[in-house]
Scaffold this active site. Structure first.
Site, PDB file in Angstrom:
ATOM      1  CE1 TYR A 185       8.434 -26.198  -8.053  1.00  0.00           C
ATOM      2  CE2 TYR A 185       9.785 -27.170  -9.786  1.00  0.00           C
ATOM      3  CZ  TYR A 185       8.570 -26.675  -9.332  1.00  0.00           C
ATOM      4  OH  TYR A 185       7.489 -26.650 -10.174  1.00  0.00           O
ATOM      5  CB  VAL A 238      -7.294   4.959  -4.763  1.00  0.00           C
ATOM      6  CG1 VAL A 238      -5.805   5.047  -4.440  1.00  0.00           C
ATOM      7  CG2 VAL A 238      -7.628   3.609  -5.368  1.00  0.00           C
ATOM      8  CG  LEU A 239      -4.502   7.357  -1.198  1.00  0.00           C
ATOM      9  CD1 LEU A 239      -3.252   7.996  -1.773  1.00  0.00           C
ATOM     10  CD2 LEU A 239      -4.292   7.005   0.261  1.00  0.00           C
ATOM     11  N   GLY A 240      -7.852   9.963  -1.415  1.00  0.00           N
ATOM     12  CA  GLY A 240      -8.879  10.959  -1.716  1.00  0.00           C
ATOM     13  C   GLY A 240      -9.086  11.116  -3.213  1.00  0.00           C
ATOM     14  N   GLY A 289     -10.559   8.865  -5.273  1.00  0.00           N
ATOM     15  CA  GLY A 289     -11.801   8.279  -5.765  1.00  0.00           C
ATOM     16  C   GLY A 289     -11.580   7.009  -6.554  1.00  0.00           C
ATOM     17  CE  LYS A 320      -3.191  -0.841   5.189  1.00  0.00           C
ATOM     18  NZ  LYS A 320      -4.002   0.254   5.693  1.00  0.00           N
ATOM     19  CD  GLU A 335      -5.725  -0.109   2.488  1.00  0.00           C
ATOM     20  OE1 GLU A 335      -5.385   1.040   2.825  1.00  0.00           O
ATOM     21  OE2 GLU A 335      -5.879  -1.036   3.293  1.00  0.00           O
ATOM     22  CG  ASP A 394      -9.649   2.143   3.572  1.00  0.00           C
ATOM     23  OD1 ASP A 394      -8.529   2.549   3.911  1.00  0.00           O
ATOM     24  OD2 ASP A 394      -9.900   1.693   2.448  1.00  0.00           O
ATOM     25  N   GLY A 428     -19.417   7.681   5.678  1.00  0.00           N
ATOM     26  CA  GLY A 428     -18.826   6.629   4.865  1.00  0.00           C
ATOM     27  C   GLY A 428     -18.421   5.434   5.709  1.00  0.00           C
ATOM     28  CB  ALA A 477     -13.623   5.752   7.929  1.00  0.00           C
TER      29      ALA A 477
END
Length: 764
Positions: free
Chosen positions: A39, A76-78, A80, A94, A136, A162, A196, A198
């Site tokens: 520092y 988020v994932l499945g 929503g 991740k 993401e 994704d 979508g 993907a």
């Protein structure tokens, strides 16, 4: 598939330290000088250098190995749109995958902003911190705009995993599946269920591989996307079909070659799969419930080539096969972007890897030993250790060739080795051993030639150029085993020591052994009978010069192997015994541990020999031996039993070898802590030195110590057992040895044999 309960998942995330990732310092910080360098005032100097030359930020900071995993929590994932903060466990996860698979540091950043413009502004403001941006769990269509804008405004790699991760992995899988099915992608009729982010990205990648838009039918929740439908987004319009004869999924898949599902579970029926063309390809990628179950798909069409997003079925489409290595390659050349050339390079590298022989670590994880390119294996497994070298290098090379790299790599082998070392898959020690052995390959006999592990190790050692293998065993059985394991035995000699045609060789070997052991009670007939045993026969091949080294141990007990080695090969005349050593390559350094297998309860004379052998072996590996002889007491505090034997052995060694750094007896904590040892016992001959060699008072303590360290430190690499003191290079393994363990021992045996030849030529 393992059932994950809510209770188990919550306990996993909250137990101990909450969350899944942490930040650790990478520089010393214990002293005032360290802190002043880290520092103020020392840190000012790299700041000024970066101000003067901005790209020096890669030289003085972690920017070149730091990725931001950024989300607004809208997809988020499945689950929503659950919000930015609720998505944080996924972003941490991740980050964990980036670290364990790619060695990449991650800050997960959750941005509470749904407006695409404001979200982009936030990311643009923090971008100087990072070497790359992984977007993401951002919902479509906003994700398309966000990624496109950030690619234009930032000069670091940006990728929405994704979209592109799934696209890259599924494109590699589709390329190989079509090859297995004997179909041309230019002619393939492809149905994509889902529209979508993907699905759009996947379809673009298929077109880049050669698929034709006129052969593609895409569906969303309203049915087939046709060009006359009103209100299509630009992304959907890109793949709208002009066909008017298809409206439903059932009509679309009839006669199709490929179905790719990126939608929801259980919407593809067995009847639909039956209506597809010969050798249909079904990628049911909805997770956790695919569009059709693996069992139903196989039951409806035995010729189906099936992929899912699940790990409990063959050909898993898993983004972890791609994103850690794509970013790794991009970061390593300080890339300004992840472009289409880099993505396509990843596709081809992943596809090609599935055609190569599968490493033992992959077979071990999946409890199989017959993974070969075909219907049940056309995508590499996520645990394949070669992904980091093959995919990262391909991506880095594409970045350089396409002009987005700030840094150039010229030595690709060195780069791949650095990647292996970074993740602990390879070390400088094993690399050095293998390189040395490759320069001087020798003839190595493998005793258990029909054992799958031994056979694979022999083939791998040959492929790496380490040795010329000789397998002992029944040739027909070995070849059948090799065929089942898809191993190439070309130019590998197979010897059946029990075959009739080996009578002459057995007789010659028996005569030699009889003459050598006649005064120990051997008869010729007894010696001849011994030649039907693999250890006697193989060691005699080395003894008479028909081979240079011998590897054994997967079947045989050590006690029996030791007995045979003493009878056939014998102990070097300058020693009374022989011993074994294990090398432990740890984060704190390399340690040589003796005697781990041979001498159960050594007396003073044996301990002296073990110490002498250890010093000789450490020098063999081009190290200066600094030996601590271990006991439960320190320097004469107990004058009984093994402690006294060690104490006397040290005294004898110090008298015979006044220049050797050796001392004891001492407890292991004093041996490994220089400051503690020097403060408490300043008289030691090891003062100021870091010990690298530990000689234990008996086999129990030596064997238990190295195995304890092996069990506690998953990152520690262990090489051994290494034989010390026999007249010829005879080396042992055990039933726990992996293919890599045996290959490492083979490299040591080859070097041992080469050094022995040099000595003989100098003496002769």
């Amino acid at each position: 598939m393992v059932q994950i309960t809510k209770e188990a998942a919550l306990e996993y995330h909250q137990s101990g330290r909450p969350g899944k990732i942490e930040v650790k310092p990478t520089k010393p910080y214990h002293t005032q000088t360290d802190l002043s360098l880290a520092y103020s005032p020392g840190v000012a100097y790299p700041c000024l250098e970066i101000q003067k030359t901005p790209d020096d930020v890669y030289k003085y900071t972690d920017k070149g190995n730091l990725v931001a995993v950024i989300s607004n929590g809208t997809a988020v994932l499945g689950l929503g749109d659950i919000g930015a903060m609720s998505g944080k466990p996924v972003m941490e996860g991740k980050g964990l995958l980036f670290k364990i698979y790619g060695g990449i540091d991650v800050f997960d950043i959750e941005v509470a902003e749904k407006d695409p413009e404001k979200f982009c502004e936030a990311v643009e403001k923090i971008a100087p911190t990072f070497g790359g941006i992984n977007l993401e769990d951002i919902k479509a269509p906003e994700c398309f705009y966000i990624e496109d804008r950030l690619k234009k405004t930032l000069d670091i790699p940006v990728m929405h995993d994704d979209q592109h991760g799934t696209a890259i992995i599924s494109a590699a899988g589709l390329k190989n599946a079509l090859e297995v099915a004997g179909k041309d992608i230019k002619q393939a009729k492809i149905v994509v269920n889902g529209a979508g982010a993907a699905a759009i990205s996947c379809t673009k990648m298929y077109c880049a591989l050669g698929a034709r838009k006129e052969n593609i039918v895409m569906l969303d929740s309203k049915g087939v996307i046709t060009s006359d439908r009103k209100g299509l987004t630009p992304q959907k319009a890109l793949f709208a079909t002009d066909r008017r004869d298809v409206h439903t999924l059932e009509e679309a898949v009839s006669g199709a070659d490929v179905f790719v599902g990126l939608s929801k579970g259980n919407i593809l029926t067995q009847a639909m799969v039956k209506s597809m063309s010969d050798n249909p390809i079904v990628f049911a990628l909805a997770n956790p419930v695919p569009e059709i179950s693996y069992e139903d798909a196989i039951a409806s069409r035995p010729d189906v080539l099936m992929s899912t997003g699940r790990s409990d079925y063959p050909n898993q489409i898993n983004n972890v096969i791609g994103f850690p290595y794509i970013f790794r390659g991009a970061l390593d050349v300080h890339a300004k972007a992840i472009n289409e050339e880099m993505k396509m390079a990843a596709v081809h590298a992943i596809a090609e890897l599935a055609k190569q022989p599968v490493p033992d670590v992959v077979n071990d994880v999946y409890h199989v030993n017959d993974l070969t390119f075909g219907p049940k294996y056309f995508i590499p497994k996520p645990v394949d250790p070669r992904l980091i070298t093959e995919v990262s290098a391909a991506v880095a090379k594409a970045a350089i060739e396409s002009g987005v790299a700030r840094r150039t790599i010229t030595d690709w082998e060195a780069y791949k080795n650095s990647l292996l070392q970074m993740l602990g898959q390879e070390t400088k020690l094993t690399q050095k051993l293998h390189d040395t052995a490759r320069r001087h390959p020798q003839r190595v006999v493998f005793a258990e030639g029909g054992h799958p592990t031994m056979m694979k190790a022999a083939v791998q050692a040959k492929q790496e150029g380490i040795c010329f293998p000789i397998l002992l065993g029944n040739p027909d059985r070995i070849r059948r085993q090799a065929q089942r394991l898809k191993l190439d035995l070309t130019d590998i000699q197979i010897i059946d020591m029990r075959a009739d045609q080996e009578q002459g060789r057995r007789a010659t070997f028996a005569k030699h052994l009889f003459e050598k052991r006649a005064r120990q009670g051997y008869t010729f007939q007894e010696a001849y009978d011994k030649m039907y045993e693999r250890n006697y026969f193989g060691m005699m091949m080395v003894e008479v010069g028909e081979a240079d080294a011998f590897i054994t141990g997967l079947y045989t007990r050590y006690s029996n192997t030791i007995k045979v080695a003493k009878e056939v090969i014998g102990i070097r005349p300058e020693y009374k015994t022989f011993a074994t050593m294990h090398i432990l390559n740890t984060k704190k350094g390399i340690y040589y541990i003796a005697d781990t297998l041979i001498n159960r309860h050594p007396n003073q004379d044996v301990l002296v020999d073990v110490a002498r052998l250890s010093a000789h072996t450490v020098r063999f590996f081009n190290e200066v031996p600094r030996i601590a002889m271990i006991s439960y007491s320190n320097f004469g505090t107990d004058d009984n039993g093994s402690s006294l034997e060690v104490h006397n052995a040290v005294a004898e060694m110090q008298q015979q070898y006044p220049d050797l750094a050796i001392d004891g007896e001492m407890q292991v904590n004093f041996a490994l802590n220089r400051e503690l040892r020097d403060d408490k016992y300043p008289f030691t001959r090891l003062k100021g030195l870091d010990v690298n060699t530990l000689v234990f008072p008996n086999i129990s303590s030596a064997n238990g110590s190295y195995k304890l360290l092996q069990a506690l430190d998953a990152d520690a690499e262990i090489i051994g057992p290494i034989q010390m003191g026999l007249n010829k290079p005879i080396h042992f393994t055990d039933f726990e040895s992996s293919i890599r363990d045996i290959v490492n021992i083979t490299a040591v045996a080859v070097i041992d044999a080469y050094v022995e030849k040099i000595k003989q030529s100098r003496n002769g």
